[in-house]
Design a protein around this motif. Structure first.
Motif, PDB file in Angstrom:
ATOM      1  N   LEU A  10      -4.197  23.567  -6.793  1.00 20.68           N
ATOM      2  CA  LEU A  10      -5.014  24.298  -7.681  1.00 20.68           C
ATOM      3  C   LEU A  10      -4.832  25.735  -7.752  1.00 20.68           C
ATOM      4  N   LEU A  11      -4.626  26.321  -8.875  1.00 26.62           N
ATOM      5  CA  LEU A  11      -4.387  27.541  -8.695  1.00 26.62           C
ATOM      6  C   LEU A  11      -5.433  28.591  -9.319  1.00 26.62           C
ATOM      7  N   ASP A  12      -5.608  29.887  -8.748  1.00 21.04           N
ATOM      8  CA  ASP A  12      -6.768  30.751  -9.430  1.00 21.04           C
ATOM      9  C   ASP A  12      -6.135  31.371 -10.519  1.00 21.04           C
ATOM     10  N   LEU A  13      -6.612  32.279 -11.104  1.00 23.18           N
ATOM     11  CA  LEU A  13      -6.509  32.908 -12.477  1.00 23.18           C
ATOM     12  C   LEU A  13      -5.287  33.613 -12.352  1.00 23.18           C
ATOM     13  N   TYR A  14      -4.721  34.055 -11.211  1.00 21.88           N
ATOM     14  CA  TYR A  14      -3.494  34.827 -10.956  1.00 21.88           C
ATOM     15  C   TYR A  14      -2.406  33.758 -10.771  1.00 21.88           C
ATOM     16  N   ALA A  83     -17.947  19.068 -14.107  1.00 16.22           N
ATOM     17  CA  ALA A  83     -18.637  20.212 -14.810  1.00 16.22           C
ATOM     18  C   ALA A  83     -20.020  20.498 -14.117  1.00 16.22           C
ATOM     19  N   LYS A  84     -20.415  19.614 -13.498  1.00 20.34           N
ATOM     20  CA  LYS A  84     -21.537  19.768 -12.571  1.00 20.34           C
ATOM     21  C   LYS A  84     -21.414  20.202 -11.340  1.00 20.34           C
ATOM     22  N   ALA A  85     -20.263  19.880 -10.740  1.00 23.49           N
ATOM     23  CA  ALA A  85     -20.163  20.286  -9.326  1.00 23.49           C
ATOM     24  C   ALA A  85     -19.538  21.609  -9.153  1.00 23.49           C
ATOM     25  N   TYR A  86     -18.707  22.124  -9.938  1.00 24.15           N
ATOM     26  CA  TYR A  86     -17.902  23.329 -10.070  1.00 24.15           C
ATOM     27  C   TYR A  86     -18.121  24.306 -11.151  1.00 24.15           C
ATOM     28  N   GLY A  87     -17.571  25.455 -10.807  1.00 21.33           N
ATOM     29  CA  GLY A  87     -17.965  26.681 -11.664  1.00 21.33           C
ATOM     30  C   GLY A  87     -16.787  26.598 -12.527  1.00 21.33           C
ATOM     31  N   SER A  88     -16.690  27.746 -13.651  1.00 24.04           N
ATOM     32  CA  SER A  88     -15.653  27.611 -14.526  1.00 24.04           C
ATOM     33  C   SER A  88     -14.163  27.428 -14.241  1.00 24.04           C
TER      34      SER A  88
END
Length: 104
Positions: A10-14, A83-88
């Motif tokens: 999983l990658l961050d926004l960068y 969608a319930k478990a995590y943020g955007s």
């Protein structure tokens, strides 16, 4: 159908790999399996049949070492619990992987 490589990091926004507090790499699979196996406060009366479907999908994802396809029902179920478990950030990464058309 889209093939999904669940062991992918999983990658961050960068574009950097995300790690947990112990330095372990977070994967698409780890987030999805976690979301599928959580007990949500608003689902205290959730039936065993739904829990079993979530378990079987979590198992399918956890066992995947190559790209796999999900059925439409599996995709809907996965998107709902993520969608319930995590943020955007996680929601965006998972949705992009499992349902690219939803990103338009």
């Amino acid at each position: 159908m889209t093939k999904i490589l669940f062991p992918a990091p999983l990658l961050d926004l960068y574009g950097q790999k995300i790690t947990d507090e112990n330095g372990k790499e977070t994967t698409l699979a780890s987030c999805c399996v976690n979301a599928l196996t959580l007990n949500f406060a608003d689902e205290t009366n959730l039936g065993g049949d739904v829990k079993l479907k979530r378990f079987l999908l979590a198992e399918k994802i956890a066992d995947a070492t190559v790209a796999i396809e999900l059925t439409a029902d599996e995709t809907v179920m996965l998107k709902g619990v993520v969608a319930k478990a995590y943020g955007s950030l996680v929601v965006g990464r998972v949705y992009r992987a499992v349902d690219p058309a939803s990103m338009k």
